[in-house]
Design a protein around this motif. Structure first.
Motif, PDB file in Angstrom:
ATOM      1  N   UNK A  44      -7.798  -5.824   5.335  1.00  0.00           N
ATOM      2  CA  UNK A  44      -8.274  -5.188   6.510  1.00  0.00           C
ATOM      3  C   UNK A  44      -8.762  -3.734   5.883  1.00  0.00           C
ATOM      4  N   UNK A  45      -9.314  -2.879   6.555  1.00  0.00           N
ATOM      5  CA  UNK A  45      -9.817  -1.670   6.145  1.00  0.00           C
ATOM      6  C   UNK A  45      -8.558  -0.568   5.790  1.00  0.00           C
ATOM      7  N   UNK A  46      -7.303  -0.705   6.543  1.00  0.00           N
ATOM      8  CA  UNK A  46      -6.457   0.334   6.501  1.00  0.00           C
ATOM      9  C   UNK A  46      -5.444  -0.298   4.924  1.00  0.00           C
ATOM     10  N   UNK A  47      -5.743  -1.585   4.626  1.00  0.00           N
ATOM     11  CA  UNK A  47      -4.850  -1.908   3.372  1.00  0.00           C
ATOM     12  C   UNK A  47      -5.442  -1.058   2.313  1.00  0.00           C
ATOM     13  N   UNK A  48      -4.299  -0.845   1.299  1.00  0.00           N
ATOM     14  CA  UNK A  48      -4.891  -0.183   0.095  1.00  0.00           C
ATOM     15  C   UNK A  48      -6.216  -0.762  -0.778  1.00  0.00           C
ATOM     16  N   UNK A  49      -7.098  -0.122  -1.056  1.00  0.00           N
ATOM     17  CA  UNK A  49      -8.427  -0.463  -1.382  1.00  0.00           C
ATOM     18  C   UNK A  49      -8.990  -1.510  -0.417  1.00  0.00           C
ATOM     19  N   UNK A  50      -8.797  -1.298   0.650  1.00  0.00           N
ATOM     20  CA  UNK A  50      -9.117  -2.270   1.736  1.00  0.00           C
ATOM     21  C   UNK A  50      -8.760  -3.673   1.626  1.00  0.00           C
TER      22      UNK A  50
END
Lengths: 230, 230, 230, 230
Positions: A44-50
């Motif tokens: 997901x978007x909020x993960x590191x490096x999306x």
């Protein structure tokens, strides 16, 4: 069995109760349940490096992409990484409002613009290419009782193969299933998928996604040689 | 100014009062009035060699074709003559029920089958390729208030360019404007045109036919050399 | 494992000692040894109905076709039967001089003409589409030390995908690997294959045929519905 | 008569005596003399905004592009401006090493990589699509006695139409004339054009550029409507 990564912006589901009611765990988790025969991962978007590191993309056979309100927040370096992997062979399935996502726009080269109207009316997807593997096991059309309208002109390159054309109750049509190859990668744009309708629980839609994953999984190919040759 | 030959089966108009009321001089004559900027000729099934002698075809830049109930009566030698001239460069515009005409089927190689329903309901043709010269001067869609329905799957090769997609009131879609090249010839299939509705008096339909004639008119090309080469 | 039928005219091998020396059991048998992973059958011109009965075609997933001097002796009813089965989904791989075979010409709609020169010089087939499954496992090019030359223009419809382009020592080029779909059937034209050179014993050529059989094997698709719809 | 802008990097000609000997006034000026029937303008890298202001592009029907060593110095805002105008309908003819130019890469979405070897050997461009207007008035092939080699795989999307395929003395082939449409704009990639060979003085090459300008000149089209529709 392919290694599948489902990418979701995952913003609407956490901000809007109506969306959360339809997709309580996120659109990505609902899509994942329909692809259980594969080795499925989500990002997901909020993960590191999306969630789309070099290692993740290197291991991914087919990437699915759902985004809508935060296209601009996707880092350009990740966009370029996705594009590079598609050109090397990774399959790429772009869903609904992902037509405006950066990786799709970068791979198409066009604006990818379209008309739309959120009216909750009926859509019927007609199969115009019954011999295509993405149509395997489907009836002659798929009916979605309530959805958002997308209308032509859809500013994309002429598809290599057009599999679905949508009819909308309000009077429009749309090229809803478009196949492309770019480099060694197979790309499939599939229109259905609004966040406030349970589109990804529809059995025929799930069948399309299963077929599309099979179709987009890379084969070996021959070596791509670049640069000077003596 | 191109030399245009409009071929019409010219059977319905003489056998059926309802058709004669719409097209008293024959569909070909109504089409001809819309192409007055060109050197227009007509030919019909009952003419010797169906009006399509070697000399006529040799002089023709673009051939339009309307047929329906008597496809089987078209002589195979004439069919082959038409096909040969298209491959040499003559433009070929196939109208409505001409999808089942012998020359179109021979050039496509497929069955050219489709679904249909004669219900006199509304059709709206959406322009999905606004940059195509056949769309010059048109609005974003063309509405025909009463017509026959044609539905997918339309068994033709994937078009080189798809210009129009039709929406039908009854719930279907259809690829209504399909461009092909075969040999040096340009081919355009255009769906509208039923014999009991005055489709060819519709101004936008006439504009499409004018544009299609311009698009299909042959240019010089380079020599086509065949056979052994030393 | 697909059910494969290899059709060979089987005339040169019985009339010409030079050909018999290269293909003592017929070209079809040599091709068959390269496809041993499949359920392979053969059929020839002299068989009743040329070995292509309704039952044989019904059971065939992929048909390979080699013909040269006796194209005209192939019965039109069998030609139409082959064409019908391809449109229904049977794969069809057309080899070398089969460009002038009746079923290929009927499916293409064009003359399928080309230039040629029998000079026994070198051909190199370049892979222009490394991501295509027909290129799986190949190097960047295939070299055939002695073969016949085929030159452009090759009068076929623009291929859906172009996989190979040949370079000839004498100065010509040719689109040597062309993919098409017609109806539900996949069609692959592959140039190499002259009767007096042992082309079908070349390992890379055999790999291409194996890949092409895999690629052309039909999938389920969706139902093709025809005619009136209420 | 179209309004044509020829863009040239104009770097080699001022830095390298060998290039200056061939193109003393710059490649753009030599190209311009071959397009004298049009309203021709030129623009170069060193001009303000590279000579491609909004006003210049707005007035341009067809833009030709020659660049090689300074692709990276082209401002991204200008690249985006060019891309936008192409999508709106401006023709775009990309020459030789322009395959790696930013606007072409952005419009294609792929790497546009290829193989090359500077060896001054012979190239022969075969016309594989004799019916295409870009082939008007040409012989069956164009021979360039001394040039640089470009080889496959050329990593571009499958062309809409492939007009030329090159044969190289050293053993390679290349898709040398590729037509695309993106948005309403026509794009033509044409391979010939190295800076140390007088390629743009070759009469057949000049004929190709004249034909390509005619082909790429925009027509009216229909309105492109974007965004919400009620």
């Amino acid at each position: 069995m392919a290694t599948v990564t489902i990418w979701n912006e995952f913003r609407h589901e956490r901000e809007d109760d109506d969306v959360a009611a339809v997709y309580p765990d996120g659109i990505h988790e609902t899509i994942a349940t329909g692809l259980a025969d594969h080795d499925v991962h989500t990002a997901t978007l909020e993960d590191p490096e999306h969630g789309l590191t070099e290692a993740v993309l290197e291991a991914t056979d087919v990437l699915l992409w759902w985004g809508h309100e935060a296209h601009d927040e996707v880092d350009d370096a990740v966009v370029e990484r996705v594009r590079k992997r598609v050109l090397e062979g990774m399959g790429f399935i772009v869903l609904h409002s992902g037509h405006y996502s950066k990786p799709f726009q970068r791979l198409m080269g066009t604006t990818c613009s379209l008309q739309y109207r959120e009216d909750g009316a009926t859509e019927r997807l007609w199969i115009v290419d019954p011999g295509h593997p993405i149509a395997d096991g489907l009836d002659e059309s798929i009916e979605l009782p309530r959805t958002e309208m997308y209308g032509e002109p859809f500013d994309v390159p002429e598809p290599d193969r057009l599999v679905f054309v949508s009819w909308f109750e309000g009077g429009e049509v749309f090229r809803s299933g478009c196949c492309y190859r770019r480099g060694s990668g197979r790309i499939f744009y599939f229109r259905p998928g609004h966040e406030t309708y349970p589109i990804y629980e529809h059995e025929a839609v799930r069948q399309v996604l299963r077929n599309a994953v099979d179709w987009a999984t890379p084969t070996d190919g021959s070596p791509r040689t670049f640069g000077e040759r003596d």
